[in-house]
Structures are given as structure tokens and as C-alpha cells.
Motif scaffolding. Structure first.
Motif, short mmCIF file in Angstrom:
data_model
loop_
_atom_site.label_atom_id
_atom_site.label_comp_id
_atom_site.label_asym_id
_atom_site.label_seq_id
_atom_site.Cartn_x
_atom_site.Cartn_y
_atom_site.Cartn_z
N VAL A 81 0.86 -1.18 0.00
CA VAL A 81 0.00 0.00 0.00
C VAL A 81 0.90 1.23 0.00
N SER A 82 0.63 2.17 -0.91
CA SER A 82 1.46 3.38 -0.98
C SER A 82 0.78 4.60 -0.36
N SER A 83 -0.56 4.58 -0.23
CA SER A 83 -1.22 5.72 0.42
C SER A 83 -2.56 5.32 1.02
N TYR A 84 -2.94 6.08 2.03
CA TYR A 84 -4.19 5.89 2.75
C TYR A 84 -4.91 7.23 2.77
N ALA A 85 -6.15 7.27 2.28
CA ALA A 85 -6.93 8.50 2.26
C ALA A 85 -8.23 8.26 3.03
N TRP A 86 -8.48 9.08 4.05
CA TRP A 86 -9.64 8.93 4.90
C TRP A 86 -10.61 10.09 4.67
N THR A 87 -11.91 9.79 4.65
CA THR A 87 -12.94 10.81 4.77
C THR A 87 -13.84 10.37 5.92
N PHE A 88 -14.31 11.33 6.70
CA PHE A 88 -15.00 11.01 7.93
C PHE A 88 -16.50 11.25 7.88
N GLY A 89 -17.01 11.70 6.75
CA GLY A 89 -18.44 11.87 6.58
C GLY A 89 -18.98 13.18 7.11
N ASP A 90 -18.11 14.01 7.65
CA ASP A 90 -18.53 15.31 8.17
C ASP A 90 -17.81 16.46 7.47
N GLY A 91 -17.28 16.17 6.27
CA GLY A 91 -16.57 17.18 5.50
C GLY A 91 -15.08 17.25 5.78
N LYS A 92 -14.59 16.47 6.72
CA LYS A 92 -13.17 16.46 7.07
C LYS A 92 -12.51 15.22 6.49
N SER A 93 -11.18 15.28 6.33
CA SER A 93 -10.44 14.15 5.77
C SER A 93 -9.08 14.03 6.46
N GLY A 94 -8.41 12.92 6.20
CA GLY A 94 -7.10 12.67 6.78
C GLY A 94 -6.31 11.72 5.90
N THR A 95 -5.05 11.55 6.24
CA THR A 95 -4.17 10.64 5.51
C THR A 95 -3.35 9.84 6.50
N GLY A 96 -2.72 8.80 6.00
CA GLY A 96 -1.84 7.98 6.82
C GLY A 96 -2.46 6.64 7.18
N GLU A 97 -1.60 5.70 7.51
CA GLU A 97 -2.07 4.37 7.89
C GLU A 97 -2.98 4.44 9.11
N THR A 98 -2.65 5.27 10.07
CA THR A 98 -3.53 5.55 11.20
C THR A 98 -3.72 7.06 11.28
N THR A 99 -4.87 7.46 11.77
CA THR A 99 -5.16 8.88 11.94
C THR A 99 -6.20 9.03 13.04
N SER A 100 -6.35 10.23 13.55
CA SER A 100 -7.39 10.47 14.54
C SER A 100 -8.31 11.57 14.03
N HIS A 101 -9.52 11.57 14.55
CA HIS A 101 -10.51 12.57 14.15
C HIS A 101 -11.49 12.76 15.28
N THR A 102 -11.88 13.99 15.52
CA THR A 102 -12.88 14.31 16.53
C THR A 102 -14.14 14.79 15.82
N TYR A 103 -15.23 14.12 16.11
CA TYR A 103 -16.52 14.49 15.52
C TYR A 103 -17.18 15.57 16.37
N PRO A 104 -18.10 16.34 15.77
CA PRO A 104 -18.84 17.34 16.54
C PRO A 104 -19.63 16.67 17.67
N ASN A 105 -19.80 17.37 18.77
CA ASN A 105 -20.50 16.84 19.94
C ASN A 105 -22.01 17.00 19.73
N ARG A 106 -22.57 16.11 18.90
CA ARG A 106 -24.00 16.12 18.63
C ARG A 106 -24.44 14.75 18.15
N GLN A 107 -25.71 14.51 18.24
CA GLN A 107 -26.26 13.24 17.77
C GLN A 107 -26.31 13.27 16.25
N ALA A 108 -25.70 12.28 15.60
CA ALA A 108 -25.65 12.25 14.14
C ALA A 108 -25.15 10.90 13.66
N ASN A 109 -25.36 10.62 12.38
CA ASN A 109 -24.83 9.43 11.70
C ASN A 109 -23.80 9.88 10.68
N TYR A 110 -22.70 9.17 10.61
CA TYR A 110 -21.64 9.46 9.65
C TYR A 110 -21.19 8.15 9.01
#
Length: 77
Positions: free
Chosen positions: A14-43
Motif C-alpha cells: 500500500v502506498s497511500s491511505y486517504a480517509w474521509t470522515f463523513g462530516d466534511g473532514k479528511s485525513g491521511t496515513g495508515e492511522t489517523t485520529s478525528h474528533t466528531y462534533p458533539n452532537r447526535q448524528a450518523n456518519y
């Protein structure tokens, strides 16, 4: 924490990892972290891996957040 370390590429690596989190934010890397908004929702979190030949594959994971008072809790499906 989002972890794509279980991903593999047939006959290569694997040469790259692309993440999308369903809330308009994205990340890269084999591992990544993301904080979702503090509200009830589905992503839907999505990981797209690309191998050294340019081939891609995608995995998705639905996430449901429930808000109780001032804290939100995630229940992965």
C-alpha cells in the motif's frame, strides 16, 4: 483513532491511505485520529487505499453518535 494497518495489496504494498470522515473532514496515513462534533448524528467513515501500481480499494464504516448531556458517544455498526 482510525487504523488501516490491516490493509494489504496483492503482490505489492500500500502506498497511500486517504480517509474521509463523513462530516466534511479528511485525513491521511495508515492511522489517523478525528474528533466528531458533539452532537447526535450518523456518519460514514471511508478509507481508500492505493497500491504502488495505482490500484485503489475502499472500505466504509457507518458510525452513530448519541448525545447525552454534554458528552457524545459513538456506537460503530
Amino acid at each position: 483513532m482510525f487504523d488501516g494497518s490491516g490493509s494489504s495489496a496483492e503482490g505489492g504494498s500500500v502506498s497511500s491511505y486517504a480517509w474521509t470522515f463523513g462530516d466534511g473532514k479528511s485525513g491521511t496515513g495508515e492511522t489517523t485520529s478525528h474528533t466528531y462534533p458533539n452532537r447526535q448524528a450518523n456518519y460514514t467513515a471511508r478509507l481508500t487505499v492505493t497500491d504502488e501500481s495505482g490500484n485503489t480499494d475502499t472500505a466504509t464504516k457507518p458510525l452513530t453518535f448519541w448525545s447525552f448531556s454534554t458528552r457524545a458517544f459513538c456506537l460503530a455498526q
